[in-house]
Design a protein around this motif. Structure first.
Motif, PDB file in Angstrom:
ATOM      1  N   SER A  77       0.814  -1.217   0.000  1.00  0.00           N
ATOM      2  CA  SER A  77       0.000   0.000   0.000  1.00  0.00           C
ATOM      3  C   SER A  77       0.855   1.279   0.000  1.00  0.00           C
ATOM      4  O   SER A  77       0.371   2.342  -0.338  1.00  0.00           O
ATOM      5  N   TYR A  78       2.107   1.173   0.381  1.00  0.00           N
ATOM      6  CA  TYR A  78       2.959   2.365   0.413  1.00  0.00           C
ATOM      7  C   TYR A  78       3.941   2.393  -0.763  1.00  0.00           C
ATOM      8  O   TYR A  78       4.820   3.253  -0.843  1.00  0.00           O
ATOM      9  N   LEU A  79       3.795   1.445  -1.651  1.00  0.00           N
ATOM     10  CA  LEU A  79       4.775   1.270  -2.719  1.00  0.00           C
ATOM     11  C   LEU A  79       4.374   2.038  -3.981  1.00  0.00           C
ATOM     12  O   LEU A  79       3.222   1.965  -4.412  1.00  0.00           O
ATOM     13  N   SER A  80       5.304   2.769  -4.550  1.00  0.00           N
ATOM     14  CA  SER A  80       5.016   3.457  -5.811  1.00  0.00           C
ATOM     15  C   SER A  80       6.285   3.490  -6.665  1.00  0.00           C
ATOM     16  O   SER A  80       7.401   3.438  -6.132  1.00  0.00           O
ATOM     17  N   SER A  81       6.103   3.598  -7.979  1.00  0.00           N
ATOM     18  CA  SER A  81       7.251   3.677  -8.887  1.00  0.00           C
ATOM     19  C   SER A  81       8.094   4.906  -8.568  1.00  0.00           C
ATOM     20  O   SER A  81       9.317   4.865  -8.634  1.00  0.00           O
ATOM     21  N   ARG A  82       7.418   5.984  -8.212  1.00  0.00           N
ATOM     22  CA  ARG A  82       8.147   7.230  -7.919  1.00  0.00           C
ATOM     23  C   ARG A  82       9.111   7.038  -6.749  1.00  0.00           C
ATOM     24  O   ARG A  82      10.282   7.418  -6.808  1.00  0.00           O
ATOM     25  N   LEU A  83       8.621   6.387  -5.680  1.00  0.00           N
ATOM     26  CA  LEU A  83       9.492   6.166  -4.521  1.00  0.00           C
ATOM     27  C   LEU A  83      10.609   5.185  -4.851  1.00  0.00           C
ATOM     28  O   LEU A  83      11.743   5.353  -4.405  1.00  0.00           O
ATOM     29  N   VAL A  84      10.283   4.163  -5.655  1.00  0.00           N
ATOM     30  CA  VAL A  84      11.314   3.189  -6.049  1.00  0.00           C
ATOM     31  C   VAL A  84      12.426   3.911  -6.808  1.00  0.00           C
ATOM     32  O   VAL A  84      13.611   3.705  -6.554  1.00  0.00           O
ATOM     33  N   ARG A  85      12.048   4.792  -7.729  1.00  0.00           N
ATOM     34  CA  ARG A  85      13.050   5.539  -8.507  1.00  0.00           C
ATOM     35  C   ARG A  85      13.927   6.377  -7.573  1.00  0.00           C
ATOM     36  O   ARG A  85      15.144   6.399  -7.685  1.00  0.00           O
ATOM     37  N   GLU A  86      13.246   7.034  -6.619  1.00  0.00           N
ATOM     38  CA  GLU A  86      13.986   7.918  -5.717  1.00  0.00           C
ATOM     39  C   GLU A  86      14.950   7.119  -4.840  1.00  0.00           C
ATOM     40  O   GLU A  86      16.111   7.493  -4.675  1.00  0.00           O
ATOM     41  N   ILE A  87      14.473   6.003  -4.303  1.00  0.00           N
ATOM     42  CA  ILE A  87      15.318   5.177  -3.424  1.00  0.00           C
ATOM     43  C   ILE A  87      16.519   4.651  -4.213  1.00  0.00           C
ATOM     44  O   ILE A  87      17.657   4.697  -3.754  1.00  0.00           O
ATOM     45  N   ALA A  88      16.241   4.172  -5.435  1.00  0.00           N
ATOM     46  CA  ALA A  88      17.339   3.649  -6.270  1.00  0.00           C
ATOM     47  C   ALA A  88      18.348   4.752  -6.587  1.00  0.00           C
ATOM     48  O   ALA A  88      19.561   4.544  -6.493  1.00  0.00           O
ATOM     49  N   GLN A  89      17.839   5.924  -6.913  1.00  0.00           N
ATOM     50  CA  GLN A  89      18.751   7.024  -7.267  1.00  0.00           C
ATOM     51  C   GLN A  89      19.624   7.450  -6.089  1.00  0.00           C
ATOM     52  O   GLN A  89      20.736   7.905  -6.275  1.00  0.00           O
ATOM     53  N   LEU A  90      19.082   7.255  -4.866  1.00  0.00           N
ATOM     54  CA  LEU A  90      19.850   7.655  -3.681  1.00  0.00           C
ATOM     55  C   LEU A  90      20.599   6.487  -3.053  1.00  0.00           C
ATOM     56  O   LEU A  90      21.088   6.572  -1.931  1.00  0.00           O
TER      57      LEU A  90
END
Ligand code: PNS
Length: 196
Positions: free
Chosen positions: A126-139
């Motif tokens: 429920s808290y998972l989104s592509s946007r957050l995945v991209r951000e986490i990967a980028q950081l």
């Protein structure tokens, strides 16, 4: 008997475990499900449409009634073109509802015969989104439990290339996580005793 074909449109940049969960649920209720990747020229995507399509194809090959396609333009026109009568969309939380309702009602206005069907992915997504995945990967954070292994691999490759170009020291190795480590964290707090 009437067969129901649905499309599941989205950006899928990248595909997450939440998307996969929804595809599996959709494959159980629709006769045919087309996962339709939008090639959106306005956004600056991380993965090309072709890469997103390939990842989706690889991760959905076990579902006999699921295919992957790409489209441009209006979702309703694409649905009409492929003979779909339903649009599948996921709702994770109340915050998704307003945007999804607006889109569903606008699509209904544009194409009254097309129904939007909302499904909920498992709560753990429920808290998972592509946007957050991209951000986490980028950081440099771990995305192994958030996306399928193939997508995690592709993200790592992309980030390594990006960091090399940016001349950032990537000494900190991001070793892939074992799938067994993707369990939900256990609750540390003890259950409260009930007053008698
Ligand atoms: O995964 P996303 O980014 O939330 O998906 C949004 C998507 C692709 C479903 C939406 O942007 C869309 O339908 N775009 C196609 C253009 C269109 O039909 N716009 C009018 C929507 S009411």
């Amino acid at each position: 008997m009437k067969r129901v074909k649905a499309i599941y449109p989205g950006s899928f940049d990248p595909l997450t475990n939440g998307h996969l969960d929804l595809i599996e649920r959709g494959s159980k209720i629709f006769d045919e499900l087309v996962v339709a990747v939008l090639g959106n020229p306005e956004k600056d995507p991380l993965f090309s449409v072709a890469d997103r399509r390939k990842m989706l194809e690889a991760m959905t090959e076990q579902f006999d009634n699921v295919t992957v396609d790409t489209f441009a333009g209006l979702t309703v026109e694409y649905a009409l073109r492929v003979g779909a009568s339903a649009v599948l969309r996921g709702i994770r939380a109340i915050s998704d509802y307003e945007y999804e309702l607006q889109m569903a009602l606008m699509n209904r206005k544009l194409q009254p015969g097309l129904e939007t069907v909302f499904m909920m992915p498992a709560e753990k997504y429920s808290y998972l989104s592509s946007r957050l995945v991209r951000e986490i990967a980028q950081l440099g954070g771990s995305i192994d439990c958030l996306v399928p292994p193939l997508v995690a691999q592709k993200l790592r490759e992309k980030m390594d290339v990006a960091h090399k170009f940016a001349d950032i020291d990537l000494d900190r190795e991001r070793a892939p996580q074992d799938a067994s480590e993707c369990k939900e964290p256990e609750r540390k707090t003890k259950p409260r005793k009930r007053k008698s």
